[in-house]
Design an enzyme around this catalytic site. Structure first.
Site, PDB file in Angstrom:
ATOM      1  CD  GLU A   1      92.079 -59.024  31.628  1.00  0.00           C
ATOM      2  OE1 GLU A   1      92.980 -58.881  32.478  1.00  0.00           O
ATOM      3  OE2 GLU A   1      92.016 -58.345  30.584  1.00  0.00           O
TER       4      GLU A   1
ATOM      5  CE  LYS B   1      97.107 -58.725  32.622  1.00  0.00           C
ATOM      6  NZ  LYS B   1      95.917 -57.860  32.496  1.00  0.00           N
TER       7      LYS B   1
ATOM      8  CB  CYS C   1      94.724 -58.739  29.104  1.00  0.00           C
ATOM      9  SG  CYS C   1      94.126 -57.223  28.301  1.00  0.00           S
TER      10      CYS C   1
END
Length: 296
Positions: free
Chosen positions: A47, A120, A157
């Site tokens: 990331e 995300k 994540c």
């Protein structure tokens, strides 16, 4: 669904990052080349690999790190993907418009073509992980892409803690779930909580592999970063790849730059899902309340 090879090699990379963008890009290119030389067909970088993890503080100066997607970094990795004949997943800080920024993964096929992006969806706001200051929550939903070497899904994540994200990505046909990650310990908490924090992180993602009958691959960064002072974060590395039964087939340590490679037998997904038919037995008629925040 497109026809893919039955057996492919997954590559994930684990590196330390610096404040020098060009140095980070050069490192990323080097480890992608190393992964390809080891036979990887699909390579996922960690990331936000082009910079230090800047979300430790809320500071407007860090918006200068953002870039359009497609843009300069995707151009660079498209050329690299085409040269090496590998699929690349690249996690970047996206500038969508003035005042609208995302934590975004770009998906590049083995011929260098840009397939799309994932923004995300789940954005944390915890001590030293102040991502809500920087990132607008994703609005593209959960997706999967047909690449030369398989149909892949990408989350990022904090998404890894949500079984809904894994499920919806798998229901799009993803055979491999990638989770580019930047997670670590608060140094002052490591002695008391470090082991259980890491165990929880690894366990839930292995659970996603089991529940969905797919491969899961998780590249994380290493090193200690405190770009604005303070205790900083000690990134715990331990990147791993697990099979559809949740068994770890490759794992890195907590401090060494690593290019991790594992073979994935995509044909085994059908065997796994017919012997453990969780998708067959889902009660989709009974899940309406999942869209509620809490059932009071």
């Amino acid at each position: 669904m497109a026809s893919h090879p039955q057996k492919v090699k997954i590559g994930i990379t684990q590196t330390a990052c610096t404040a020098d963008r060009e140095e980070n890009l050069a490192t990323a290119e080097r480890v992608v080349r190393e992964a390809a030389a080891k036979g990887a067909n699909i390579v996922c970088l960690q990331e936000l690999f082009t910079s230090v993890y800047f979300c430790q503080v809320e500071d407007h100066k860090y918006f200068e790190l953002a870039e359009p997607i497609p843009g300069p970094s995707t151009d660079r990795f498209q050329a690299l993907a085409k040269e090496l004949g590998v699929v690349i997943v690249a996690s970047l800080f996206e500038k969508r418009a003035a005042g609208v920024y995302h934590n975004t993964a770009a998906i590049i096929d083995a011929d260098g073509s840009y397939l799309g992006k994932y923004r995300k969806m789940h954005i944390p706001d915890d001590p030293l992980f102040y991502e809500k200051f920087y990132f607008t929550p994703g609005d593209l939903g959960f997706m999967a892409w047909d690449t030369k070497f398989g149909r892949i899904g990408v989350c990022v994540c904090w998404d890894q803690w949500y079984p809904e994200a894994a499920r919806l990505t798998a229901l799009r046909g993803a055979q491999i779930l990638f989770y580019p990650t930047a997670i670590g310990w608060h140094p002052t908490e490591k002695a008391q909580h470090g082991t259980r924090q890491h165990s929880s992180w690894e366990t839930i993602q292995r659970g996603h592999a089991v529940a969905n009958g797919c491969y899961v691959a998780v590249p994380n960064r290493i090193g200690h970063e405190a770009p604005d002072g303070g205790d900083g974060i000690e990134f715990w590395g331990q990147s791993f790849i697990c099979d559809p039964a949740g068994q770890i087939v490759a794992k890195a340590d907590d401090h060494t730059e690593t290019v991790l490679i594992a073979e994935a037998d995509l044909g085994s997904l059908d065997t796994q899902r017919t012997h453990w038919p969780f998708l067959r037995d889902r009660r989709i008629d009974a899940y309406q309340d999942i869209t509620r925040r809490y059932i009071d």
